[in-house]
Design a protein around this motif. Structure first.
Motif, PDB file in Angstrom:
ATOM      1  N   MET A 104       0.836  -1.195   0.000  1.00  0.00           N
ATOM      2  CA  MET A 104       0.000   0.000   0.000  1.00  0.00           C
ATOM      3  C   MET A 104       0.878   1.255   0.000  1.00  0.00           C
ATOM      4  N   ILE A 105       0.480   2.245  -0.782  1.00  0.00           N
ATOM      5  CA  ILE A 105       1.188   3.518  -0.838  1.00  0.00           C
ATOM      6  C   ILE A 105       0.508   4.480   0.134  1.00  0.00           C
ATOM      7  N   TYR A 106       1.277   5.002   1.077  1.00  0.00           N
ATOM      8  CA  TYR A 106       0.747   5.927   2.071  1.00  0.00           C
ATOM      9  C   TYR A 106       1.132   7.356   1.699  1.00  0.00           C
ATOM     10  N   VAL A 107       0.153   8.240   1.728  1.00  0.00           N
ATOM     11  CA  VAL A 107       0.354   9.637   1.344  1.00  0.00           C
ATOM     12  C   VAL A 107      -0.215  10.537   2.424  1.00  0.00           C
ATOM     13  N   GLY A 108       0.595  11.465   2.889  1.00  0.00           N
ATOM     14  CA  GLY A 108       0.085  12.478   3.806  1.00  0.00           C
ATOM     15  C   GLY A 108      -0.678  13.539   3.044  1.00  0.00           C
ATOM     16  N   ILE A 109      -1.654  14.147   3.691  1.00  0.00           N
ATOM     17  CA  ILE A 109      -2.460  15.157   3.003  1.00  0.00           C
ATOM     18  C   ILE A 109      -3.063  16.119   4.022  1.00  0.00           C
ATOM     19  N   SER A 110      -3.143  17.380   3.649  1.00  0.00           N
ATOM     20  CA  SER A 110      -3.861  18.344   4.479  1.00  0.00           C
ATOM     21  C   SER A 110      -5.319  17.903   4.566  1.00  0.00           C
ATOM     22  N   ALA A 111      -5.809  17.750   5.779  1.00  0.00           N
ATOM     23  CA  ALA A 111      -7.133  17.158   5.988  1.00  0.00           C
ATOM     24  C   ALA A 111      -8.244  17.897   5.247  1.00  0.00           C
ATOM     25  N   CYS A 112      -8.106  19.213   5.084  1.00  0.00           N
ATOM     26  CA  CYS A 112      -9.150  19.989   4.407  1.00  0.00           C
ATOM     27  C   CYS A 112      -9.315  19.565   2.952  1.00  0.00           C
ATOM     28  N   LEU A 113      -8.256  18.981   2.342  1.00  0.00           N
ATOM     29  CA  LEU A 113      -8.328  18.581   0.944  1.00  0.00           C
ATOM     30  C   LEU A 113      -9.160  17.318   0.758  1.00  0.00           C
ATOM     31  N   LEU A 114      -9.445  16.619   1.844  1.00  0.00           N
ATOM     32  CA  LEU A 114     -10.328  15.450   1.789  1.00  0.00           C
ATOM     33  C   LEU A 114     -11.744  15.800   2.224  1.00  0.00           C
ATOM     34  N   GLY A 115     -12.017  17.094   2.325  1.00  0.00           N
ATOM     35  CA  GLY A 115     -13.370  17.525   2.665  1.00  0.00           C
ATOM     36  C   GLY A 115     -13.621  17.695   4.146  1.00  0.00           C
ATOM     37  N   GLN A 116     -12.614  17.504   4.984  1.00  0.00           N
ATOM     38  CA  GLN A 116     -12.807  17.702   6.419  1.00  0.00           C
ATOM     39  C   GLN A 116     -12.880  19.201   6.723  1.00  0.00           C
ATOM     40  N   LYS A 117     -13.865  19.569   7.488  1.00  0.00           N
ATOM     41  CA  LYS A 117     -14.105  20.990   7.783  1.00  0.00           C
ATOM     42  C   LYS A 117     -13.228  21.438   8.950  1.00  0.00           C
ATOM     43  N   VAL A 118     -11.951  21.644   8.627  1.00  0.00           N
ATOM     44  CA  VAL A 118     -10.971  21.973   9.663  1.00  0.00           C
ATOM     45  C   VAL A 118     -10.276  23.311   9.406  1.00  0.00           C
ATOM     46  N   ARG A 119     -10.677  24.038   8.364  1.00  0.00           N
ATOM     47  CA  ARG A 119     -10.025  25.306   8.079  1.00  0.00           C
ATOM     48  C   ARG A 119     -10.404  26.378   9.099  1.00  0.00           C
ATOM     49  N   TYR A 120      -9.656  27.450   9.080  1.00  0.00           N
ATOM     50  CA  TYR A 120      -9.853  28.518  10.067  1.00  0.00           C
ATOM     51  C   TYR A 120     -11.283  29.046  10.063  1.00  0.00           C
ATOM     52  N   ASP A 121     -11.943  28.994   8.881  1.00  0.00           N
ATOM     53  CA  ASP A 121     -13.304  29.511   8.779  1.00  0.00           C
ATOM     54  C   ASP A 121     -14.364  28.426   8.906  1.00  0.00           C
TER      55      ASP A 121
ATOM     56  N   LEU B  88       1.075  18.978 -16.142  1.00  0.00           N
ATOM     57  CA  LEU B  88       2.489  18.621 -16.059  1.00  0.00           C
ATOM     58  C   LEU B  88       2.925  18.399 -14.622  1.00  0.00           C
ATOM     59  N   LEU B  89       2.508  19.286 -13.717  1.00  0.00           N
ATOM     60  CA  LEU B  89       2.894  19.167 -12.311  1.00  0.00           C
ATOM     61  C   LEU B  89       2.190  17.980 -11.653  1.00  0.00           C
ATOM     62  N   ARG B  90       0.951  17.738 -12.051  1.00  0.00           N
ATOM     63  CA  ARG B  90       0.207  16.593 -11.506  1.00  0.00           C
ATOM     64  C   ARG B  90       0.905  15.288 -11.883  1.00  0.00           C
ATOM     65  N   GLU B  91       1.230  15.146 -13.172  1.00  0.00           N
ATOM     66  CA  GLU B  91       1.892  13.932 -13.629  1.00  0.00           C
ATOM     67  C   GLU B  91       3.242  13.753 -12.946  1.00  0.00           C
ATOM     68  N   ASN B  92       3.973  14.860 -12.803  1.00  0.00           N
ATOM     69  CA  ASN B  92       5.290  14.794 -12.202  1.00  0.00           C
ATOM     70  C   ASN B  92       5.232  14.372 -10.739  1.00  0.00           C
ATOM     71  N   PHE B  93       4.256  14.886 -10.005  1.00  0.00           N
ATOM     72  CA  PHE B  93       4.124  14.499  -8.596  1.00  0.00           C
ATOM     73  C   PHE B  93       3.804  13.017  -8.466  1.00  0.00           C
ATOM     74  N   VAL B  94       2.846  12.535  -9.242  1.00  0.00           N
ATOM     75  CA  VAL B  94       2.454  11.130  -9.133  1.00  0.00           C
ATOM     76  C   VAL B  94       3.609  10.221  -9.552  1.00  0.00           C
ATOM     77  N   LEU B  95       4.337  10.618 -10.595  1.00  0.00           N
ATOM     78  CA  LEU B  95       5.512   9.849 -11.014  1.00  0.00           C
ATOM     79  C   LEU B  95       6.512   9.741  -9.863  1.00  0.00           C
ATOM     80  N   ARG B  96       6.818  10.868  -9.225  1.00  0.00           N
ATOM     81  CA  ARG B  96       7.770  10.850  -8.106  1.00  0.00           C
ATOM     82  C   ARG B  96       7.241  10.044  -6.932  1.00  0.00           C
ATOM     83  N   LEU B  97       5.949  10.126  -6.708  1.00  0.00           N
ATOM     84  CA  LEU B  97       5.330   9.364  -5.634  1.00  0.00           C
ATOM     85  C   LEU B  97       5.581   7.866  -5.804  1.00  0.00           C
ATOM     86  N   TYR B  98       5.413   7.372  -7.029  1.00  0.00           N
ATOM     87  CA  TYR B  98       5.589   5.935  -7.273  1.00  0.00           C
ATOM     88  C   TYR B  98       7.064   5.529  -7.256  1.00  0.00           C
TER      89      TYR B  98
END
Length: 310
Positions: free
Chosen positions: A1-18, A151-161
């Motif tokens: 399994m590939i584990y990826v850290g992520i800012s929780a707000c990007l997964l829809g969690q309502k954790v932003r300052y507002d 281009l940046l999306r592809e590059n990030f995923v490539l580096r991730l793998y």
């Protein structure tokens, strides 16, 4: 399994300052099929409420301080320490996706304010993000906004793998495992950074005893070389290099067809997927032991369709 850290707000969690979120459909629906996320919000993690007073970076752009606007409280060390106390979780990650512009998670161009005024410059990096970079310099990191760029999306995923492949090697890394790892990513490296391709190959050929220091320097150098998207010119160079492996098997019509397709890609008339699809077809017909090991042909799952935008 590939584990990826992520800012929780990007997964829809309502954790932003507002009290809101910044849900990313790519992270949730596309990449989310292939990875397991570790969602974190450093500001909530250090005990701040939702909603909460805003934080902003102040002072020196190279070493800014994170200050709560309403109270003046300095939370710089708390945000950095949040990464350190989570190290046992973070060390398992193969990449991290951060929330842009955030004083805690922003990867670049975060506003840094003068201490005595609202004058600011977009020169900072979020405190948590900077600590992540310090702790794991080889780990791929990207912001949600930049992932909208094909281009940046592809590059990030490539580096991730690629980084996941590295982390999957038995530790400490053996000389044989390192050679095999390098061998299967050679064409990817060639497409991104020819000088580093030559230098790493030379260094691997000269090393006698593999040390942890060499392995660390190697992977940091490799991931740095892969960090910028490859140009059409560089991809064309690799495609023509691969074409040479088929020169004896293809007839004149097939050779010309492949040559024309590569040139149409070079001129922006075809996506990278077009010549690679034809090459994969030839590779199935005329197997080559070296080419079949190359991650360049399929660096990540095809259903992400990332090379159709290149």
């Amino acid at each position: 399994m590939i584990y990826v850290g992520i800012s929780a707000c990007l997964l829809g969690q309502k954790v932003r300052y507002d009290g809101g979120h910044k849900a990313s459909s790519f992270c949730q629906q596309d990449l989310g099929k292939h990875v397991e996320y570790l969602p974190l919000c450093p500001e909530v993690g250090i005990g701040m409420s939702v909603p909460r007073p805003t934080i902003r970076l102040v002072g020196d752009s190279d070493a800014p301080q994170a200050v709560v606007q309403k109270t003046g409280e300095n939370v710089t060390e708390q945000l950095a320490a949040f990464a350190r106390v989570r190290e046992s979780q973070l060390v398992k990650l193969s990449g991290y996706i951060l929330c842009a512009k955030s004083p805690s998670c922003g990867m670049e161009r975060v506003r840094v304010y003068d201490e005595e005024s609202n004058a600011n410059r977009k020169e900072g990096m979020g405190i948590f993000a900077a600590e992540l970079r310090r702790m794991f310099p080889a780990m791929p990191m990207e912001e949600d906004g930049r992932l909208n760029d094909p281009l940046l999306r592809e590059n990030f995923v490539l580096r991730l793998y690629v980084y996941h492949d590295w982390k999957s090697l038995p530790k400490p890394v053996s000389k044989r495992d390192l050679y095999e790892f390098h061998a299967r990513h050679k064409l990817l490296l060639l497409a991104h950074d020819q000088p580093t391709y030559r230098r790493l190959g030379r260094e691997l050929g000269e090393v006698s005893a593999l040390s942890d220091e060499f392995a660390t320097r190697y992977i940091e150098t490799l991931m740095g070389a892969l960090s910028a998207p490859a140009s059409r010119r560089d991809h064309t160079n690799v495609l023509q290099h691969i074409q040479g492996y088929f020169s004896d098997q293809l007839n004149d019509v097939q050779r010309q067809e492949l040559t024309d397709l590569i040139l149409r890609y070079r001129h922006g008339e075809e996506p990278l997927a077009a010549p690679l699809t034809l090459m994969n077809s030839y590779l199935r017909q005329y197997p080559d032991a070296y080419l079949q090991t190359q991650s360049y042909f399929q660096p990540y799952p095809n259903d992400l369709k990332l090379r159709y935008g290149l």
